[in-house]
Design a protein around this motif. Sequence first.
Motif, PDB file in Angstrom:
ATOM      1  N   ASP A   1      54.987  25.790  47.571  1.00 25.15           N
ATOM      2  CA  ASP A   1      54.147  26.834  48.163  1.00 25.15           C
ATOM      3  C   ASP A   1      53.859  27.959  47.182  1.00 25.15           C
ATOM      4  OD1 ASP A   1      54.074  25.429  50.502  1.00 25.15           O
ATOM      5  OD2 ASP A   1      55.571  26.648  51.528  1.00 25.15           O
ATOM      6  N   GLU A   2      54.706  28.101  46.207  1.00 19.22           N
ATOM      7  CA  GLU A   2      54.545  29.115  45.149  1.00 19.22           C
ATOM      8  C   GLU A   2      54.878  28.440  43.830  1.00 19.22           C
ATOM      9  OE1 GLU A   2      57.460  32.700  44.107  1.00 19.22           O
ATOM     10  OE2 GLU A   2      56.375  33.020  45.978  1.00 19.22           O
ATOM     11  N   TYR A   3      54.001  28.560  42.839  1.00 18.32           N
ATOM     12  CA  TYR A   3      54.272  27.958  41.534  1.00 18.32           C
ATOM     13  C   TYR A   3      53.562  28.766  40.462  1.00 18.32           C
ATOM     14  CZ  TYR A   3      56.265  24.341  38.665  1.00 18.32           C
ATOM     15  OH  TYR A   3      57.024  23.684  37.743  1.00 18.32           O
ATOM     16  N   PHE A   4      53.591  28.308  39.221  1.00 17.34           N
ATOM     17  CA  PHE A   4      53.072  29.105  38.115  1.00 17.34           C
ATOM     18  C   PHE A   4      52.298  28.266  37.108  1.00 17.34           C
ATOM     19  CE2 PHE A   4      56.529  31.350  39.988  1.00 17.34           C
ATOM     20  CZ  PHE A   4      56.085  32.661  40.013  1.00 17.34           C
ATOM     21  N   ALA A   5      51.351  28.931  36.459  1.00 17.29           N
ATOM     22  CA  ALA A   5      50.541  28.310  35.412  1.00 17.29           C
ATOM     23  C   ALA A   5      50.359  29.330  34.290  1.00 17.29           C
ATOM     24  CB  ALA A   5      49.193  27.877  35.968  1.00 17.29           C
ATOM     25  N   LYS A   6      49.930  28.844  33.126  1.00 13.53           N
ATOM     26  CA  LYS A   6      49.709  29.715  31.971  1.00 13.53           C
ATOM     27  C   LYS A   6      48.282  29.526  31.485  1.00 13.53           C
ATOM     28  CE  LYS A   6      52.954  30.650  28.932  1.00 13.53           C
ATOM     29  NZ  LYS A   6      53.889  30.649  27.788  1.00 13.53           N
ATOM     30  N   ILE A   7      47.565  30.633  31.311  1.00 14.17           N
ATOM     31  CA  ILE A   7      46.171  30.584  30.875  1.00 14.17           C
ATOM     32  C   ILE A   7      46.085  30.095  29.428  1.00 14.17           C
ATOM     33  CG2 ILE A   7      44.102  31.959  30.404  1.00 14.17           C
ATOM     34  CD1 ILE A   7      44.959  33.754  32.755  1.00 14.17           C
ATOM     35  N   LYS A   8      45.247  29.102  29.214  1.00 15.65           N
ATOM     36  CA  LYS A   8      45.081  28.519  27.879  1.00 15.65           C
ATOM     37  C   LYS A   8      43.690  28.743  27.294  1.00 15.65           C
ATOM     38  CE  LYS A   8      49.183  27.018  27.309  1.00 15.65           C
ATOM     39  NZ  LYS A   8      49.996  27.653  26.270  1.00 15.65           N
TER      40      LYS A   8
ATOM     41  N   ASP B   1      56.311  37.285  32.742  1.00 19.52           N
ATOM     42  CA  ASP B   1      55.743  37.748  34.004  1.00 19.52           C
ATOM     43  C   ASP B   1      56.270  36.964  35.200  1.00 19.52           C
ATOM     44  OD1 ASP B   1      54.341  39.717  32.728  1.00 19.52           O
ATOM     45  OD2 ASP B   1      52.394  38.733  32.874  1.00 19.52           O
ATOM     46  N   VAL B   2      56.787  35.758  34.972  1.00 19.94           N
ATOM     47  CA  VAL B   2      57.368  34.978  36.066  1.00 19.94           C
ATOM     48  C   VAL B   2      58.448  35.809  36.762  1.00 19.94           C
ATOM     49  CG1 VAL B   2      58.821  32.976  36.620  1.00 19.94           C
ATOM     50  CG2 VAL B   2      56.851  32.688  35.139  1.00 19.94           C
ATOM     51  N   ASN B   3      59.246  36.502  35.985  1.00 19.89           N
ATOM     52  CA  ASN B   3      60.341  37.293  36.549  1.00 19.89           C
ATOM     53  C   ASN B   3      59.861  38.510  37.332  1.00 19.89           C
ATOM     54  OD1 ASN B   3      62.580  35.721  35.496  1.00 19.89           O
ATOM     55  ND2 ASN B   3      61.827  36.371  33.513  1.00 19.89           N
ATOM     56  N   PHE B   4      58.632  38.930  37.128  1.00 16.17           N
ATOM     57  CA  PHE B   4      58.068  40.064  37.853  1.00 16.17           C
ATOM     58  C   PHE B   4      57.228  39.623  39.048  1.00 16.17           C
ATOM     59  CE2 PHE B   4      58.938  41.456  33.576  1.00 16.17           C
ATOM     60  CZ  PHE B   4      59.612  42.648  33.786  1.00 16.17           C
ATOM     61  N   LEU B   5      56.748  38.380  39.006  1.00 16.41           N
ATOM     62  CA  LEU B   5      55.892  37.855  40.074  1.00 16.41           C
ATOM     63  C   LEU B   5      56.665  37.092  41.146  1.00 16.41           C
ATOM     64  CD1 LEU B   5      52.977  36.545  37.846  1.00 16.41           C
ATOM     65  CD2 LEU B   5      52.791  38.337  39.575  1.00 16.41           C
ATOM     66  N   CYS B   6      57.910  36.778  40.866  1.00 13.25           N
ATOM     67  CA  CYS B   6      58.701  35.937  41.753  1.00 13.25           C
ATOM     68  C   CYS B   6      59.989  36.654  42.131  1.00 13.25           C
ATOM     69  CB  CYS B   6      59.002  34.622  41.045  1.00 13.25           C
ATOM     70  SG  CYS B   6      59.863  33.432  42.070  1.00 13.25           S
ATOM     71  N   ASP B   7      60.224  36.796  43.442  1.00 11.84           N
ATOM     72  CA  ASP B   7      61.447  37.454  43.899  1.00 11.84           C
ATOM     73  C   ASP B   7      62.693  36.671  43.537  1.00 11.84           C
ATOM     74  OD1 ASP B   7      60.041  39.568  45.021  1.00 11.84           O
ATOM     75  OD2 ASP B   7      59.851  38.553  46.959  1.00 11.84           O
ATOM     76  N   ASN B   8      62.626  35.350  43.629  1.00 10.47           N
ATOM     77  CA  ASN B   8      63.789  34.519  43.350  1.00 10.47           C
ATOM     78  C   ASN B   8      63.359  33.250  42.605  1.00 10.47           C
ATOM     79  OD1 ASN B   8      66.216  33.183  43.283  1.00 10.47           O
ATOM     80  ND2 ASN B   8      66.444  32.999  45.492  1.00 10.47           N
ATOM     81  N   PRO B   9      63.265  33.327  41.273  1.00 10.78           N
ATOM     82  CA  PRO B   9      62.824  32.162  40.504  1.00 10.78           C
ATOM     83  C   PRO B   9      63.694  30.922  40.730  1.00 10.78           C
ATOM     84  CG  PRO B   9      62.851  34.107  39.116  1.00 10.78           C
ATOM     85  CD  PRO B   9      63.497  34.488  40.414  1.00 10.78           C
ATOM     86  N   ASN B  10      64.964  31.129  41.063  1.00 14.72           N
ATOM     87  CA  ASN B  10      65.853  29.986  41.286  1.00 14.72           C
ATOM     88  C   ASN B  10      65.514  29.224  42.568  1.00 14.72           C
ATOM     89  OD1 ASN B  10      67.330  30.509  38.934  1.00 14.72           O
ATOM     90  ND2 ASN B  10      68.531  32.049  39.993  1.00 14.72           N
ATOM     91  N   ALA B  11      64.745  29.839  43.457  1.00 17.83           N
ATOM     92  CA  ALA B  11      64.377  29.193  44.718  1.00 17.83           C
ATOM     93  C   ALA B  11      63.107  28.343  44.595  1.00 17.83           C
ATOM     94  CB  ALA B  11      64.172  30.246  45.802  1.00 17.83           C
ATOM     95  N   ILE B  12      62.407  28.434  43.453  1.00 14.14           N
ATOM     96  CA  ILE B  12      61.187  27.660  43.259  1.00 14.14           C
ATOM     97  C   ILE B  12      61.526  26.185  43.101  1.00 14.14           C
ATOM     98  CG2 ILE B  12      59.220  27.252  41.707  1.00 14.14           C
ATOM     99  CD1 ILE B  12      58.966  29.850  43.194  1.00 14.14           C
ATOM    100  N   LYS B  13      60.857  25.357  43.895  1.00 13.77           N
ATOM    101  CA  LYS B  13      61.030  23.917  43.789  1.00 13.77           C
ATOM    102  C   LYS B  13      60.289  23.460  42.541  1.00 13.77           C
ATOM    103  CE  LYS B  13      59.996  19.609  46.055  1.00 13.77           C
ATOM    104  NZ  LYS B  13      59.009  18.993  46.916  1.00 13.77           N
ATOM    105  N   LEU B  14      61.013  22.922  41.591  1.00  7.19           N
ATOM    106  CA  LEU B  14      60.398  22.490  40.335  1.00  7.19           C
ATOM    107  C   LEU B  14      59.513  21.270  40.566  1.00  7.19           C
ATOM    108  CD1 LEU B  14      63.388  23.006  37.909  1.00  7.19           C
ATOM    109  CD2 LEU B  14      61.448  24.496  38.304  1.00  7.19           C
ATOM    110  N   MET B  15      58.451  21.228  39.793  1.00  7.95           N
ATOM    111  CA  MET B  15      57.466  20.151  39.916  1.00  7.95           C
ATOM    112  C   MET B  15      58.060  18.845  39.373  1.00  7.95           C
ATOM    113  SD  MET B  15      53.557  20.263  38.613  1.00  7.95           S
ATOM    114  CE  MET B  15      53.964  20.163  36.887  1.00  7.95           C
TER     115      MET B  15
ATOM    116  N   ILE C   1      61.399  26.810  33.438  1.00  7.94           N
ATOM    117  CA  ILE C   1      62.766  27.269  33.141  1.00  7.94           C
ATOM    118  C   ILE C   1      62.767  28.163  31.912  1.00  7.94           C
ATOM    119  CG2 ILE C   1      65.053  26.486  32.380  1.00  7.94           C
ATOM    120  CD1 ILE C   1      64.555  24.000  34.252  1.00  7.94           C
ATOM    121  N   ALA C   2      62.012  27.809  30.882  1.00  8.80           N
ATOM    122  CA  ALA C   2      61.932  28.641  29.669  1.00  8.80           C
ATOM    123  C   ALA C   2      61.344  30.006  29.992  1.00  8.80           C
ATOM    124  CB  ALA C   2      61.094  27.938  28.604  1.00  8.80           C
ATOM    125  N   GLU C   3      60.337  30.058  30.872  1.00  8.90           N
ATOM    126  CA  GLU C   3      59.758  31.347  31.268  1.00  8.90           C
ATOM    127  C   GLU C   3      60.779  32.191  32.026  1.00  8.90           C
ATOM    128  OE1 GLU C   3      56.884  32.772  30.484  1.00  8.90           O
ATOM    129  OE2 GLU C   3      56.160  31.036  29.376  1.00  8.90           O
TER     130      GLU C   3
END
Length: 124
Positions: free
Chosen positions: A74-81, A108-122, A99-101
Amino acid sequence: MYITVTTFNKYHGPKPLVLDGIVKLVKDPKNAYDAEAIECEMRYFGKIGYIANSTNTVVKGTMSAGRIYDKISDEYFAKIKFIVGNVAIAKVLTSDEFIAEVENPESDVNFLCDNPNAIKLMEE
Protein backbone atom coordinates in the motif's frame (compact mmCIF):
# COMPACT_ATOMS: atom_id res chain seq x y z
CA MET A 1 10.52 -1.72 -12.97
CA TYR A 2 10.16 1.83 -14.28
CA ILE A 3 7.08 4.05 -13.93
CA THR A 4 5.91 7.38 -15.29
CA VAL A 5 5.20 10.03 -12.65
CA THR A 6 2.88 12.81 -13.81
CA THR A 7 2.89 16.02 -11.77
CA PHE A 8 0.34 18.70 -11.03
CA ASN A 9 1.18 21.89 -12.93
CA LYS A 10 -0.99 24.20 -10.86
CA TYR A 11 0.57 23.23 -7.52
CA HIS A 12 4.26 22.63 -8.03
CA GLY A 13 4.97 22.19 -11.73
CA PRO A 14 8.22 20.30 -12.25
CA LYS A 15 9.82 22.01 -9.22
CA PRO A 16 9.86 18.93 -6.89
CA LEU A 17 11.41 16.71 -9.55
CA VAL A 18 15.11 16.11 -9.00
CA LEU A 19 17.31 13.33 -10.28
CA ASP A 20 17.64 10.56 -7.70
CA GLY A 21 14.81 12.12 -5.68
CA ILE A 22 12.77 9.66 -3.64
CA VAL A 23 9.06 9.36 -4.43
CA LYS A 24 6.64 7.72 -2.00
CA LEU A 25 3.99 5.67 -3.80
CA VAL A 26 0.65 5.42 -1.99
CA LYS A 27 -2.29 3.40 -3.30
CA ASP A 28 -5.49 5.44 -3.51
CA PRO A 29 -8.31 2.87 -3.78
CA LYS A 30 -10.99 5.50 -3.00
CA ASN A 31 -10.04 7.59 -6.04
CA ALA A 32 -13.27 8.46 -7.85
CA TYR A 33 -11.63 8.34 -11.30
CA ASP A 34 -9.29 5.35 -11.10
CA ALA A 35 -9.59 2.31 -8.81
CA GLU A 36 -5.88 1.57 -9.39
CA ALA A 37 -4.64 5.10 -8.71
CA ILE A 38 -1.28 5.47 -6.99
CA GLU A 39 -0.39 8.88 -5.54
CA CYS A 40 3.16 10.19 -5.61
CA GLU A 41 4.51 12.19 -2.67
CA MET A 42 7.85 13.87 -2.06
CA ARG A 43 9.53 15.31 0.99
CA TYR A 44 8.84 19.04 1.43
CA PHE A 45 6.08 18.99 -1.20
CA GLY A 46 3.61 16.29 -0.17
CA LYS A 47 1.44 14.98 -2.99
CA ILE A 48 2.94 15.92 -6.35
CA GLY A 49 0.89 13.76 -8.71
CA TYR A 50 0.15 10.19 -9.71
CA ILE A 51 1.69 7.25 -11.51
CA ALA A 52 0.41 7.49 -15.07
CA ASN A 53 -2.34 5.00 -15.87
CA SER A 54 -3.47 5.91 -19.38
CA THR A 55 -2.09 5.06 -22.81
CA ASN A 56 -1.91 8.84 -23.37
CA THR A 57 0.30 9.49 -20.33
CA VAL A 58 2.42 6.37 -19.78
CA VAL A 59 5.87 6.79 -21.34
CA LYS A 60 6.79 3.90 -23.64
CA GLY A 61 8.88 1.33 -21.79
CA THR A 62 7.43 2.16 -18.35
CA MET A 63 4.66 0.46 -16.40
CA SER A 64 1.28 2.00 -15.64
CA ALA A 65 -0.24 2.20 -12.16
CA GLY A 66 -2.53 -0.68 -13.07
CA ARG A 67 0.42 -2.90 -14.01
CA ILE A 68 2.27 -2.38 -10.73
CA TYR A 69 -0.72 -2.00 -8.38
CA ASP A 70 -0.61 -5.63 -7.19
CA LYS A 71 3.19 -5.80 -7.18
CA ILE A 72 3.75 -3.19 -4.46
CA SER A 73 2.46 -2.77 -0.91
CA ASP A 74 0.00 0.00 0.00
CA GLU A 75 3.02 2.25 0.48
CA TYR A 76 6.29 1.89 -1.43
CA PHE A 77 9.12 3.94 -2.92
CA ALA A 78 10.77 4.81 -6.22
CA LYS A 79 13.75 6.92 -7.30
CA ILE A 80 13.58 9.47 -10.12
CA LYS A 81 15.97 8.60 -12.94
CA PHE A 82 14.84 10.84 -15.84
CA ILE A 83 12.93 14.12 -16.07
CA VAL A 84 11.27 15.56 -19.16
CA GLY A 85 9.11 18.63 -18.57
CA ASN A 86 6.43 17.79 -15.99
CA VAL A 87 6.99 14.05 -16.28
CA ALA A 88 9.51 11.89 -14.48
CA ILE A 89 10.54 8.32 -15.07
CA ALA A 90 11.25 6.63 -11.76
CA LYS A 91 12.64 3.22 -10.87
CA VAL A 92 10.65 1.29 -8.28
CA LEU A 93 13.16 0.32 -5.60
CA THR A 94 14.13 -3.32 -5.29
CA SER A 95 14.22 -4.80 -1.79
CA ASP A 96 18.01 -4.31 -1.60
CA GLU A 97 17.75 -0.71 -2.81
CA PHE A 98 14.99 0.03 -0.28
CA ILE A 99 17.08 -1.40 2.58
CA ALA A 100 20.08 0.69 1.47
CA GLU A 101 17.90 3.83 1.49
CA VAL A 102 16.62 3.03 5.00
CA GLU A 103 20.19 2.52 6.23
CA ASN A 104 21.14 5.99 4.95
CA PRO A 105 19.99 8.42 7.68
CA GLU A 106 19.83 11.27 5.13
CA SER A 107 17.56 9.40 2.71
CA ASP A 108 14.11 10.88 2.15
CA VAL A 109 12.66 7.41 2.79
CA ASN A 110 13.29 8.00 6.49
CA PHE A 111 11.35 11.28 6.37
CA LEU A 112 8.47 10.03 4.22
CA CYS A 113 7.81 6.81 6.12
CA ASP A 114 6.77 6.56 9.76
CA ASN A 115 8.02 2.99 10.09
CA PRO A 116 10.30 1.79 7.28
CA ASN A 117 10.56 -1.63 8.96
CA ALA A 118 6.81 -2.14 8.44
CA ILE A 119 7.04 -1.80 4.63
CA LYS A 120 6.40 -5.09 2.86
CA LEU A 121 9.39 -5.54 0.58
CA MET A 122 8.72 -6.18 -3.08
CA GLU A 123 9.17 -9.73 -4.32
CA GLU A 124 11.84 -9.94 -6.97
